[in-house]
Design an enzyme around this catalytic site. Structure first.
Site, mmCIF file in Angstrom:
data_model
loop_
_atom_site.group_PDB
_atom_site.id
_atom_site.type_symbol
_atom_site.label_atom_id
_atom_site.label_comp_id
_atom_site.label_asym_id
_atom_site.label_seq_id
_atom_site.Cartn_x
_atom_site.Cartn_y
_atom_site.Cartn_z
ATOM 1 N N ILE A 176 -2.465 7.632 1.139
ATOM 2 C CA ILE A 176 -3.769 7.449 0.476
ATOM 3 C C ILE A 176 -4.000 5.955 0.239
ATOM 4 O O ILE A 176 -3.141 5.291 -0.342
ATOM 5 C CB ILE A 176 -3.798 8.188 -0.891
ATOM 6 C CG1 ILE A 176 -3.343 9.638 -0.744
ATOM 7 C CG2 ILE A 176 -5.168 8.113 -1.518
ATOM 8 C CD1 ILE A 176 -3.110 10.350 -2.063
ATOM 9 N N VAL A 188 2.578 3.460 -3.290
ATOM 10 C CA VAL A 188 1.914 4.435 -4.170
ATOM 11 C C VAL A 188 1.049 5.368 -3.331
ATOM 12 O O VAL A 188 0.234 4.905 -2.533
ATOM 13 C CB VAL A 188 0.985 3.745 -5.196
ATOM 14 C CG1 VAL A 188 0.376 4.769 -6.134
ATOM 15 C CG2 VAL A 188 1.717 2.682 -5.978
ATOM 16 N N GLY A 209 6.242 11.259 2.878
ATOM 17 C CA GLY A 209 6.590 11.713 4.225
ATOM 18 C C GLY A 209 6.408 10.570 5.213
ATOM 19 O O GLY A 209 5.612 9.655 4.976
ATOM 20 N N GLU A 254 0.826 -1.219 0.000
ATOM 21 C CA GLU A 254 0.000 0.000 0.000
ATOM 22 C C GLU A 254 0.859 1.268 0.000
ATOM 23 O O GLU A 254 0.558 2.247 -0.687
ATOM 24 C CB GLU A 254 -0.905 -0.003 1.248
ATOM 25 C CG GLU A 254 -1.839 1.161 1.346
ATOM 26 C CD GLU A 254 -2.806 1.211 0.179
ATOM 27 O OE1 GLU A 254 -3.718 0.385 0.123
ATOM 28 O OE2 GLU A 254 -2.637 2.076 -0.708
ATOM 29 N N GLY A 303 1.617 7.390 -0.805
ATOM 30 C CA GLY A 303 1.868 7.596 0.627
ATOM 31 C C GLY A 303 0.701 7.120 1.473
ATOM 32 O O GLY A 303 0.351 5.938 1.472
ATOM 33 N N LYS A 340 5.372 4.472 -9.754
ATOM 34 C CA LYS A 340 4.047 4.329 -9.116
ATOM 35 C C LYS A 340 2.960 4.000 -10.131
ATOM 36 O O LYS A 340 2.093 3.165 -9.873
ATOM 37 C CB LYS A 340 3.717 5.611 -8.348
ATOM 38 C CG LYS A 340 4.645 5.828 -7.156
ATOM 39 C CD LYS A 340 4.484 7.227 -6.609
ATOM 40 C CE LYS A 340 5.405 7.494 -5.442
ATOM 41 N NZ LYS A 340 5.469 8.916 -5.088
ATOM 42 N N GLY A 357 11.396 18.965 3.265
ATOM 43 C CA GLY A 357 11.452 17.504 3.402
ATOM 44 C C GLY A 357 10.603 16.762 2.377
ATOM 45 O O GLY A 357 10.402 15.557 2.487
ATOM 46 N N ASP A 417 10.097 8.545 -10.297
ATOM 47 C CA ASP A 417 9.317 8.126 -9.127
ATOM 48 C C ASP A 417 7.841 7.943 -9.502
ATOM 49 O O ASP A 417 7.217 6.933 -9.162
ATOM 50 C CB ASP A 417 9.472 9.196 -8.030
ATOM 51 C CG ASP A 417 8.632 8.895 -6.815
ATOM 52 O OD1 ASP A 417 9.024 8.006 -6.041
ATOM 53 O OD2 ASP A 417 7.578 9.536 -6.638
HETATM 54 N N1 NAP Z 1 10.579 8.839 2.365
HETATM 55 C C1 NAP Z 1 9.320 8.809 1.910
HETATM 56 O O1 NAP Z 1 8.548 9.778 1.996
HETATM 57 C C2 NAP Z 1 8.800 7.550 1.271
HETATM 58 C C3 NAP Z 1 7.474 7.492 0.838
HETATM 59 C C4 NAP Z 1 6.978 6.314 0.270
HETATM 60 C C5 NAP Z 1 7.816 5.227 0.139
HETATM 61 N N2 NAP Z 1 9.114 5.308 0.545
HETATM 62 C C6 NAP Z 1 9.974 4.121 0.385
HETATM 63 O O2 NAP Z 1 10.288 3.605 1.669
HETATM 64 C C7 NAP Z 1 11.554 2.950 1.627
HETATM 65 C C8 NAP Z 1 12.437 3.492 2.747
HETATM 66 O O3 NAP Z 1 12.634 4.871 2.530
HETATM 67 P P1 NAP Z 1 13.371 5.814 3.627
HETATM 68 O O4 NAP Z 1 13.136 7.201 3.172
HETATM 69 O O5 NAP Z 1 12.955 5.408 5.001
HETATM 70 O O6 NAP Z 1 14.909 5.403 3.402
HETATM 71 P P2 NAP Z 1 16.170 5.823 4.292
HETATM 72 O O7 NAP Z 1 15.824 6.921 5.212
HETATM 73 O O8 NAP Z 1 17.312 5.969 3.342
HETATM 74 O O9 NAP Z 1 16.434 4.519 5.193
HETATM 75 C C9 NAP Z 1 17.006 3.330 4.708
HETATM 76 C C10 NAP Z 1 17.295 2.366 5.875
HETATM 77 O O10 NAP Z 1 17.820 1.166 5.346
HETATM 78 C C11 NAP Z 1 19.056 0.845 5.996
HETATM 79 N N3 NAP Z 1 19.958 0.237 5.003
HETATM 80 C C12 NAP Z 1 20.345 0.760 3.820
HETATM 81 N N4 NAP Z 1 21.210 -0.080 3.199
HETATM 82 C C13 NAP Z 1 21.376 -1.127 4.028
HETATM 83 C C14 NAP Z 1 22.159 -2.325 3.967
HETATM 84 N N5 NAP Z 1 22.971 -2.577 2.940
HETATM 85 N N6 NAP Z 1 22.072 -3.201 4.991
HETATM 86 C C15 NAP Z 1 21.280 -2.942 6.055
HETATM 87 N N7 NAP Z 1 20.520 -1.835 6.176
HETATM 88 C C16 NAP Z 1 20.583 -0.941 5.172
HETATM 89 C C17 NAP Z 1 19.609 2.153 6.501
HETATM 90 O O11 NAP Z 1 20.465 1.885 7.601
HETATM 91 P P3 NAP Z 1 21.198 3.062 8.444
HETATM 92 O O12 NAP Z 1 20.084 3.721 9.225
HETATM 93 O O13 NAP Z 1 22.171 2.374 9.324
HETATM 94 O O14 NAP Z 1 21.821 3.969 7.432
HETATM 95 C C18 NAP Z 1 18.321 2.910 6.877
HETATM 96 O O15 NAP Z 1 17.953 2.578 8.193
HETATM 97 C C19 NAP Z 1 12.090 3.185 0.209
HETATM 98 O O16 NAP Z 1 11.814 2.083 -0.596
HETATM 99 C C20 NAP Z 1 11.306 4.404 -0.274
HETATM 100 O O17 NAP Z 1 11.174 4.452 -1.676
HETATM 101 C C21 NAP Z 1 9.629 6.428 1.123
#
Ligand code: NAP
Length: 425
Positions: free
Chosen positions: A136, A132, A302, A129, A134, A205, A187, A201
């Site tokens: 919603i 795509v 977010g 969910e 966030g 989606k 952010g 991106d």
């Molecule tokens: N940000 C948004 O608004 C948003 C919205 C929708 C979907 N998403 C999706 O949600 C997912 C996570 O996004 P995020 O923004 O939370 O990413 P992020 O802040 O970059 O966090 C990534 C996490 O993964 C860990 N990690 C990365 N490489 C690793 C490895 N090789 N081994 C073990 N751990 C590893 C990192 O560890 P460390 O903490 O030690 O660095 C960190 O805790 C992504 O697929 C993104 O596309 C994000």
């Protein structure tokens, strides 16, 4: 009461928020769903990194097998991001008998087929969910509320960063670069915003949505993708003069001769419901054969909205929902090439102001079966460069591109590459 032990892969922006929500709302979930959720292991890259206060740091590990091979873990939440590593983790979780919740759009758009196939083979489930829109509930709406429909069209504003930038440019006359910096400061945009502003991106989606809605395989490479970085203040202002707004639109349509799947800056008439979606908000407009149009609107990214979606999947899983994998219909139709689409167009020529230019350009367009519906030509001194804006009636993309290429090659008339933006009505 049932107890669910969760292994978290990743404790970044989203993982941290998922952890906090589970801690904060544990007793609420117990009361509402008769389930106690406990995060029992968390995979991170760097276990020494300083994190938030409420975290139980004993749960951290940097060894994937501590999560993926732990028999006491019931459900894995993948929030590591990226494609190759995330795929490896998801497949390993399946092979160890665990279902997966993920927010990873890149993973599903690019590697979804092999993941769905393996899940089916092993009798596992993947919930996505949060990939795509966030917060919603898009996939849930398709799976449940719209379940009786054939969906034949999806129009989406599904990248909050691009929508924020275009809104700032349109409402406050802010330059692209300034609006991007603001989006980063608030952010909305990643530090590296390439995937946002180049449309990748949104393409991820729409590929996921089209796959789920049309029950058709959508190779990610077949999704035509154009971002907003070439949109200028000129385009926004001229679009306004014609009664249009410019939005980064993700489009998927199922037609008899194939599927259209693309992401593009688009002129939308100001009275179109999506033209009113401003700032970092997202909206997705579905059209189903029974229901007609349905609009979903809300915060598309977010930590809080995304964690809300992740948790909705976790709760669905705990309730025993087992039907989240996309279906694949027997009759597969191809994704159409972009050159075959039929659309109206906005064309901004940068012409040398001299008599006969308009008739020269309209003549070449006419020879390629493109008819003009509106014109704006600003006046300047003869011999200087001026913008000439044309809106066309519907024409084939291939004809438009050929005509514009021919016009652009005449350097005695044209000064800069012509801007071509599709119009959706
Ligand atoms: N940000 C948004 O608004 C948003 C919205 C929708 C979907 N998403 C999706 O949600 C997912 C996570 O996004 P995020 O923004 O939370 O990413 P992020 O802040 O970059 O966090 C990534 C996490 O993964 C860990 N990690 C990365 N490489 C690793 C490895 N090789 N081994 C073990 N751990 C590893 C990192 O560890 P460390 O903490 O030690 O660095 C960190 O805790 C992504 O697929 C993104 O596309 C994000």
């Amino acid at each position: 009461m049932r107890r669910v032990s969760i292994g978290l892969l990743g404790l970044g922006q989203i993982g941290s928020e998922v952890y906090r929500v589970i801690s904060r709302k544990r007793s609420l979930f117990q009361k509402r769903y008769d389930v106690r959720f406990d995060i029992t292991k968390i995979l991170v890259k760097n276990t020494k990194k300083k994190r938030f206060k409420s975290l139980d740091s004993k749960l951290l590990t940097s060894k994937p097998s501590d999560v993926l091979k732990d028999p006491s873990i019931d459900l894995v939440i993948e929030l590591v991001g990226g494609v190759a590593l995330a795929k490896k983790f998801v497949l390993e979780a399946f092979r160890n008998g665990k279902d997966v919740v993920t927010a990873n759009k890149a993973l599903l758009a690019e590697e979804g087929e092999s993941i769905y196939k393996e899940a089916k083979k092993l009798g596992r489930q993947i919930f996505f969910e949060a990939s795509v829109g966030g917060g919603i509930p898009v996939i849930k709406s398709l799976r449940e509320g719209l379940a009786a429909n054939h969906i034949h069209s999806i129009l989406g504003i599904i990248n909050g960063t691009s929508n924020y930038i275009l809104t700032q440019m349109s409402q406050h006359g802010v330059d692209f670069d300034v609006a991007l910096q603001e989006a980063q400061a608030k952010g909305y945009a990643e530090l590296d915003p390439t995937f946002d502003i180049e449309g990748v991106d949104a393409a991820h989606k729409i590929a996921i949505l089209a796959r789920y809605s049309f029950e058709q395989k959508i190779p990610f490479k077949s999704v035509d993708c154009e971002g907003i970085k070439h949109i200028s203040q000129h385009d926004i202002d001229f679009a306004k003069r014609f009664g249009y707004s410019i939005k980064l639109l993700a489009i998927a349509k199922k037609q008899k001769d194939g599927i259209e799947a693309r992401v593009q800056p688009t002129l939308l008439p100001n009275n179109h419901i999506l033209a009113k979606v401003d700032g970092s908000f997202n909206a997705i407009l579905f059209e189903g054969d029974e229901v007609g149009e349905v609009l979903l609107y809300g915060k598309g990214a977010g930590p809080e909205p995304t964690a809300s979606a992740v948790l909705s999947d976790v709760i669905d899983w705990a309730k025993g929902i087992r039907s989240n994998l996309p279906r694949t219909s027997k009759s597969q139709v191809k994704v159409k090439s972009i050159s075959s689409i039929l659309s109206r167009y906005y064309l901004r020529f940068s012409v040398i102001d001299k008599p006969g230019t308009l008739s020269y350009i309209s003549g070449i367009l006419g020879k390629h079966n493109v008819s003009i519906s509106n014109v704006i030509q600003t006046e300047k001194k003869s011999g200087t460069t001026v913008p000439l804006i044309l809106l066309t009636y519907k024409g084939h993309e291939a004809d438009i591109r050929t005509a514009v290429k021919k016009i652009d090659s005449n350097r005695s008339v044209i000064r800069e590459k012509t801007r071509v933006i599709r119009i959706e009505s």
